[in-house]
Design a protein around this motif. Structure first.
Motif, short mmCIF file in Angstrom:
data_model
loop_
_atom_site.label_atom_id
_atom_site.label_comp_id
_atom_site.label_asym_id
_atom_site.label_seq_id
_atom_site.Cartn_x
_atom_site.Cartn_y
_atom_site.Cartn_z
N PHE A 79 -5.92 -3.49 -10.43
CA PHE A 79 -5.02 -4.60 -10.11
C PHE A 79 -5.11 -5.09 -8.67
CE2 PHE A 79 -2.58 -3.65 -14.03
CZ PHE A 79 -2.58 -4.93 -14.55
N VAL A 80 -5.60 -4.29 -7.72
CA VAL A 80 -5.66 -4.78 -6.34
C VAL A 80 -6.64 -5.95 -6.26
CG1 VAL A 80 -6.27 -4.19 -3.96
CG2 VAL A 80 -5.03 -2.55 -5.38
N LEU A 109 -4.50 -8.62 3.32
CA LEU A 109 -3.34 -8.39 2.46
C LEU A 109 -3.60 -7.37 1.36
CD1 LEU A 109 -1.88 -11.99 2.15
CD2 LEU A 109 -1.07 -10.09 3.55
N ALA A 110 -4.84 -7.21 0.92
CA ALA A 110 -5.12 -6.18 -0.09
C ALA A 110 -4.81 -4.77 0.45
CB ALA A 110 -6.56 -6.29 -0.58
N PRO A 111 -5.18 -4.43 1.69
CA PRO A 111 -4.75 -3.13 2.22
C PRO A 111 -3.24 -3.00 2.34
CG PRO A 111 -6.56 -4.01 3.53
CD PRO A 111 -6.11 -5.11 2.62
N VAL A 112 -2.54 -4.11 2.59
CA VAL A 112 -1.08 -4.06 2.62
C VAL A 112 -0.54 -3.61 1.28
CG1 VAL A 112 1.02 -5.45 2.84
CG2 VAL A 112 -0.86 -5.80 4.44
N LEU A 113 -1.09 -4.18 0.19
CA LEU A 113 -0.65 -3.80 -1.15
C LEU A 113 -1.01 -2.34 -1.45
CD1 LEU A 113 0.45 -4.43 -3.98
CD2 LEU A 113 -1.82 -5.31 -4.57
N GLY A 145 -3.17 5.00 -7.69
CA GLY A 145 -3.66 4.26 -8.84
C GLY A 145 -2.60 4.07 -9.89
N MET A 146 -1.70 5.06 -10.05
CA MET A 146 -0.60 4.94 -11.00
C MET A 146 0.40 3.90 -10.52
SD MET A 146 -0.05 9.02 -11.68
CE MET A 146 1.41 8.74 -12.71
N VAL A 147 0.67 3.90 -9.22
CA VAL A 147 1.66 2.96 -8.69
C VAL A 147 1.16 1.52 -8.78
CG1 VAL A 147 3.02 2.34 -6.65
CG2 VAL A 147 2.54 4.74 -7.14
N VAL A 185 1.46 0.39 -12.41
CA VAL A 185 2.84 0.13 -12.84
C VAL A 185 3.38 -1.15 -12.20
CG1 VAL A 185 5.20 1.00 -12.73
CG2 VAL A 185 3.33 2.54 -13.34
N LEU A 186 3.08 -1.36 -10.91
CA LEU A 186 3.57 -2.55 -10.22
C LEU A 186 2.74 -3.78 -10.53
CD1 LEU A 186 4.36 -1.15 -6.65
CD2 LEU A 186 5.96 -1.58 -8.52
#
Length: 340
Positions: A266-267, A293-297, A317-319, A322-323
């Motif tokens: 998802f990232v 911004l991808a490292p922020v996420l 990876g789970m977080v 889920v988000l």
């Protein structure tokens, strides 16, 4: 009848985008500090600061051996996945493209699973080479099956989807048939930053750095390619060469990130869509935004996993899974998922 509001001039849009980059950089600095300061073990900020600067402090090992390498790896992997996702969406002209679409993550994962199960490789020094080799092999296979120099975005996507499903089935079979491999790879296959070490960061840094550089240099040719092959040729671009160079950059980015962290979802899919609402489709702006911004996420998800899972932690990876799912559905409902 209210008259239409004219769009801001080009200079105004450029200034807004530049200001947005500054804001993105400040967000990245903030989440980096948060990643170093927050962990499964609670430490006051003063102790974290001493651990960062004072080699004789009791917290030095926690900060320098655990949190700092983990944060640096999150910065690198996040930038790699975000830029790779944006480049893939532009290359395939598919808004659902992510680093797994062409089977590159699956190729890296299959090579790492093979090395762990049959060759006894257990360290990042070995993983990264196998991951890059697997990613490169699958990339070459997808490019050949997709038509070689005459490859089209649709054929590349179909070939990648087929190989992606096949290779992940192979990874699951290897892990189920070999209990030792399952133990070694169970956290890696979920996607994790927990095992990051300074050696891991140093090992993947050259590959991710080279991939980011190639992707940023290719932004202008990719903009031309988005107009179609005929229009790109009329502008002096060479579509086949652009695709080959960009796929090489994606291979470096995805192979190194997957070797270090495992496949994280998802990232690469989500961040380009969020950014595109601010920058439009111009990759000269889109890619730098994604790199910030991808490292922020990714780091934000990692910190959230550490807090929610105390005294243990949830793997990043789970977080992100889920988000990312609900957030991407929200973007679809809002009509913000558009063709790149």
């Amino acid at each position: 009848m209210t008259p239409a509001v004219p769009p801001p001039p080009r200079s105004g849009r450029a200034a807004l985008r530049a200001a947005g980059l500054v804001v993105a950089l400040l967000l990245l600095v903030a989440v980096t500090v948060l990643s170093i300061a927050v962990g499964a073990k609670q430490l006051p900020l003063a102790e974290v600061w001493h651990g960062l600067l004072d080699p004789d402090s009791a917290e030095y090992a926690v900060v320098h051996r655990m949190r700092l390498p983990r944060t640096l790896l999150g910065l690198l992997a996040g930038a790699a996945l975000g830029v790779a996702g944006a480049v893939m969406q532009a290359l395939t002209r598919n808004p659902l493209a992510d680093p797994g679409l062409l089977g590159i993550n699956a190729g890296a994962a299959a090579a790492v699973a093979t090395a762990a199960a049959f060759l006894g490789v257990t360290a990042i020094d070995g993983y990264v080479w196998f991951a890059l080799l697997g990613a490169a092999a699958v990339t070459a296979g997808v490019y050949a099956v997709g038509g070689g120099r005459a490859a089209t975005p649709a054929r590349l996507a179909l070939a990648g989807a087929a190989l992606n499903a096949t290779l992940y089935s192979y990874v699951s079979a290897v892990m189920l048939l070999d209990a030792a491999s399952l133990d070694r790879l169970r956290f890696w296959t979920v996607g994790s930053l927990a095992s990051a070490e300074t050696a891991t960061v140093l090992r993947v840094l050259p590959f991710i750095g080279a991939g980011l550089l190639v992707a940023l240099v290719a932004a202008r040719p990719l903009n031309a390619l988005a107009l179609g092959d005929d229009s790109a040729r009329a502008l002096g671009a060479r579509p086949a060469l652009i695709r080959a160079v960009v796929i090489a950059a994606i291979t470096l980015l995805c192979g190194a990130a997957t070797a270090a962290c495992g496949p994280i979802v998802f990232v690469g899919l989500l961040v380009p869509h969020l950014v595109r609402a601010l920058t439009g489709p111009d990759l000269r702006w889109l890619l730098p935004y994604c790199a910030l911004l991808a490292p922020v996420l990714l780091l934000g998800a990692d910190v959230l996993g550490r807090v929610l899972g105390r005294p243990g932690e949830l793997q990043v990876g789970m977080v992100t899974a889920v988000l990312g799912g609900p957030l991407f559905l929200w973007l679809i409902r809002r009509g913000r998922v558009a063709h790149p």
